[in-house]
Design an enzyme around this catalytic site. Structure first.
Site, PDB file in Angstrom:
ATOM      1  NE  ARG A  44     -13.957  12.779  15.450  1.00  0.00           N
ATOM      2  CZ  ARG A  44     -13.297  13.915  15.158  1.00  0.00           C
ATOM      3  NH1 ARG A  44     -13.446  14.488  13.975  1.00  0.00           N
ATOM      4  NH2 ARG A  44     -12.510  14.483  16.051  1.00  0.00           N
ATOM      5  N   GLY A 112      -5.865  19.013   9.199  1.00  0.00           N
ATOM      6  CA  GLY A 112      -5.287  18.652  10.489  1.00  0.00           C
ATOM      7  C   GLY A 112      -5.946  17.408  11.059  1.00  0.00           C
ATOM      8  NE  ARG A 141      -3.396  23.255  11.436  1.00  0.00           N
ATOM      9  CZ  ARG A 141      -4.639  22.797  11.254  1.00  0.00           C
ATOM     10  NH1 ARG A 141      -5.074  22.502  10.030  1.00  0.00           N
ATOM     11  NH2 ARG A 141      -5.442  22.638  12.281  1.00  0.00           N
ATOM     12  CD  GLN A 188      -7.387  18.358  14.528  1.00  0.00           C
ATOM     13  OE1 GLN A 188      -6.202  18.637  14.595  1.00  0.00           O
ATOM     14  NE2 GLN A 188      -8.213  18.892  13.639  1.00  0.00           N
ATOM     15  CG  ASP A 336     -13.160  24.806  13.951  1.00  0.00           C
ATOM     16  OD1 ASP A 336     -12.018  25.098  14.341  1.00  0.00           O
ATOM     17  OD2 ASP A 336     -13.538  23.627  13.784  1.00  0.00           O
TER      18      ASP A 336
HETATM   19  O1  SPQ Z   1      -8.982  19.499  10.403  1.00  0.00           O
HETATM   20  P1  SPQ Z   1      -8.485  20.897  10.623  1.00  0.00           P
HETATM   21  O2  SPQ Z   1      -7.693  21.355   9.443  1.00  0.00           O
HETATM   22  O3  SPQ Z   1      -7.731  21.067  11.908  1.00  0.00           O
HETATM   23  O4  SPQ Z   1      -9.803  21.823  10.681  1.00  0.00           O
HETATM   24  C1  SPQ Z   1     -10.355  22.744  11.645  1.00  0.00           C
HETATM   25  C2  SPQ Z   1     -11.324  23.682  10.824  1.00  0.00           C
HETATM   26  O5  SPQ Z   1     -11.396  24.886  11.047  1.00  0.00           O
HETATM   27  O6  SPQ Z   1     -12.042  23.118   9.999  1.00  0.00           O
HETATM   28  C3  SPQ Z   1      -9.306  23.552  12.402  1.00  0.00           C
HETATM   29  F1  SPQ Z   1      -8.594  24.309  11.705  1.00  0.00           F
HETATM   30  O7  SPQ Z   1     -11.220  22.094  12.562  1.00  0.00           O
HETATM   31  C4  SPQ Z   1     -10.777  21.221  13.636  1.00  0.00           C
HETATM   32  C5  SPQ Z   1     -11.123  21.857  14.967  1.00  0.00           C
HETATM   33  O8  SPQ Z   1     -10.533  23.116  15.129  1.00  0.00           O
HETATM   34  C6  SPQ Z   1     -11.509  19.920  13.475  1.00  0.00           C
HETATM   35  C7  SPQ Z   1     -11.495  19.075  14.704  1.00  0.00           C
HETATM   36  C8  SPQ Z   1     -11.910  17.655  14.612  1.00  0.00           C
HETATM   37  O9  SPQ Z   1     -12.632  17.280  13.674  1.00  0.00           O
HETATM   38  O10 SPQ Z   1     -11.525  16.892  15.525  1.00  0.00           O
HETATM   39  C9  SPQ Z   1     -11.163  19.589  15.939  1.00  0.00           C
HETATM   40  C10 SPQ Z   1     -10.714  20.974  16.140  1.00  0.00           C
HETATM   41  O11 SPQ Z   1      -9.299  21.008  16.258  1.00  0.00           O
HETATM   42  P2  SPQ Z   1      -8.571  20.760  17.659  1.00  0.00           P
HETATM   43  O12 SPQ Z   1      -7.121  21.076  17.369  1.00  0.00           O
HETATM   44  O13 SPQ Z   1      -9.173  21.720  18.623  1.00  0.00           O
HETATM   45  O14 SPQ Z   1      -8.757  19.378  18.054  1.00  0.00           O
END
Ligand code: SPQ
Length: 449
Positions: A44, A112, A141, A188, A336
């Site tokens: 961010r 993601g 994904r 996210q 996580d």
């Molecule tokens: O970024 P990414 O690949 O989705 O990473 C993960 C992780 O384990 O590091 C999920 F696999 O974290 C996400 C987390 O699960 C990071 C995140 C964020 O920075 O906003 C939010 C979470 O995902 P979500 O889908 O619940 O919004």
């Protein structure tokens, strides 16, 4: 601990195996350590710095592969980002609405967060065409969770499998504000829509079923966005068009990385560890609450606030854990950390139940299936549930060959399980840890005594 007990072997140029063997004399974990910067906050800081006017200075950035993906995407969009370092990164923002049209595909790698948050910004930049993709894992994904609300705002997006999978093509548009009721608690999804709302006339609101991490809200406010939060309904509204101004961001240590040491310290007898400078934002501290429910001995020391985020040093000492049930609204606050919590549950007395965590199936790997398979391969007693798992504690673990499935959190969780296993554990594709924790193995070697 001698180097022969923790070994990293290179299989080919990119793939490593991590070999862990408890010394016959036993093992305990001791020391004061720091974990790398928070991954969510690092992404961010780079993104908001890139779309703000003026200069943003970042201290403590995570040098993992995921934030590197974010930096390279936003460089391609026109932001000037100095060489990445944990000490200091300077981002010269280009101002909201001023993205360049990149000459090539924007590649979010394994991240993601990068692809989904960036899509909100790209969709709201009229007159430019963008394509986004990622690695094998990211291309499998689900993207419909962000495509759907963006289409409701008037975005033009095309992608594989009926717009649900990357690669995706985005034709930037002037969007309209919406009130989106998200079916899942996801930072996210929430952040993607709020970021799209920044360059959109009027109000954009997201309501989520439970509170997800709120780093975007905190940082958007600090950068000057007009944001209102209704904690009763878990709703956030942003007013656009916004003006963002460069800031200094100090990134705290990542509680998701600290979680590996918290569990290791709790389950390895005789351990006493202090993890300094950990972010303890209440939307992320579900892991502390879950471990406390399990009887872990964890103390928060030196609590303070740093650049709008609560921070503390966490001291963990080993103790006999007991089982518990983890379900409901706590899940988004520890999502996580479920893989490493499953490891803690193996060493707890009784049956631990984790439910309402089906989201784990669409992370970097299917974290339910993979953790159940890999832990059972080591001798654990874990049953897969559609939305979680049941772990019967007390079965001794035996070292064997296990696989990360290229998922960083699986690689590190299996390494911690191996500390309490007899024999030799070989974790294949352990290099995945570098996504969020590049020096994980060296810290592990440092604290093992
Ligand atoms: O970024 P990414 O690949 O989705 O990473 C993960 C992780 O384990 O590091 C999920 F696999 O974290 C996400 C987390 O699960 C990071 C995140 C964020 O920075 O906003 C939010 C979470 O995902 P979500 O889908 O619940 O919004």
């Amino acid at each position: 601990m001698s180097a022969s007990v923790i070994k990293v072997e290179t299989q080919d140029h990119i793939s490593h195996q991590l070999i862990i063997q408890r010394p016959p004399s036993g093992l305990s974990l001791q020391g004061r350590i720091r974990v790398p910067g928070d991954k969510s906050i690092s992404h961010r800081a780079l993104m908001l710095g890139a779309i703000a006017q003026g200069e943003t200075q970042i201290q403590g950035l995570l040098l993992g592969e995921d934030p590197r993906s974010t930096a390279s995407c936003f460089q391609a969009l026109g932001a000037e980002i100095s060489e990445l370092s944990t000490e200091f990164v300077r981002v010269k923002g280009i101002g909201l609405g001023n993205f360049l049209e990149p000459l090539d595909v924007l590649n979010a790698g394994n991240s993601g967060t990068t692809i989904r948050l960036m899509m909100g910004l790209l969709a709201s930049h009229p007159g430019r065409f963008f394509t986004v993709t990622g690695d094998d894992s990211l291309r499998s994904r689900p993207m419909s969770r962000v495509v759907k609300p963006l289409l409701q705002m008037g975005a033009n997006i095309w992608g594989r499998k009926d717009n649900t999978l990357a690669p995706l093509a985005i034709q930037g548009q002037a969007l309209q504000g919406i009130h989106y009721h998200s079916p899942i608690a996801s930072a996210q999804v929430k952040s993607c829509i709020l970021l799209a709302g920044l360059n959109t006339q009027g109000e954009t609101t997201v309501t989520e079923p439970a509170l997800s991490r709120d780093h975007s809200e905190r940082m958007l406010r600090a950068f000057g966005a007009k944001l209102t939060v209704d904690p009763e309904t878990h709703s956030v509204t942003v007013s656009g068009p916004a003006q963002l101004y460069g800031q200094t961001v100090i990134v705290p240590g990542d509680i998701s990385s600290a979680a590996f040491w918290l569990v290791a310290g709790a389950i390895v007898p005789g351990s006493d560890l202090v993890i300094e400078n950990v972010g303890v934002n209440p939307t992320r501290t579900g892991i502390l609450e879950a471990l406390e429910m399990m009887g872990a001995d964890i103390q928060r020391e030196n609590e303070r606030e740093v650049a709008g985020e609560p921070v503390a040093d966490l001291r963990v000492r080993s103790s006999q854990l007991k089982s518990c049930t983890i379900a409901g609204d706590i899940i988004p606050r520890l999502i996580d950390e479920v893989p490493i919590l499953a490891v803690a549950a193996i060493f707890a007395q009784g049956k631990t139940i984790i439910r309402d965590a089906a989201e784990l199936r669409v992370k970097e790997s299917d974290r339910i299936t993979v953790m159940v398979q890999q832990l059972n391969q080591m001798g654990a007693n874990v049953t897969e549930l559609p939305d979680g798992m049941e772990i019967t504690g007390g079965t001794p673990l035996v070292g064997t060959d296990v696989d990360s499935y290229t998922d960083h959190r699986i690689a590190m969780s299996l390494a911690i399980a191996a500390l309490n296993a007899s024999g030799i554990t070989t974790i294949h594709r352990a290099e995945a840890a570098a996504i969020s924790y590049p020096n994980f193995t060296s810290t592990l070697t440092e604290i093992c005594q």
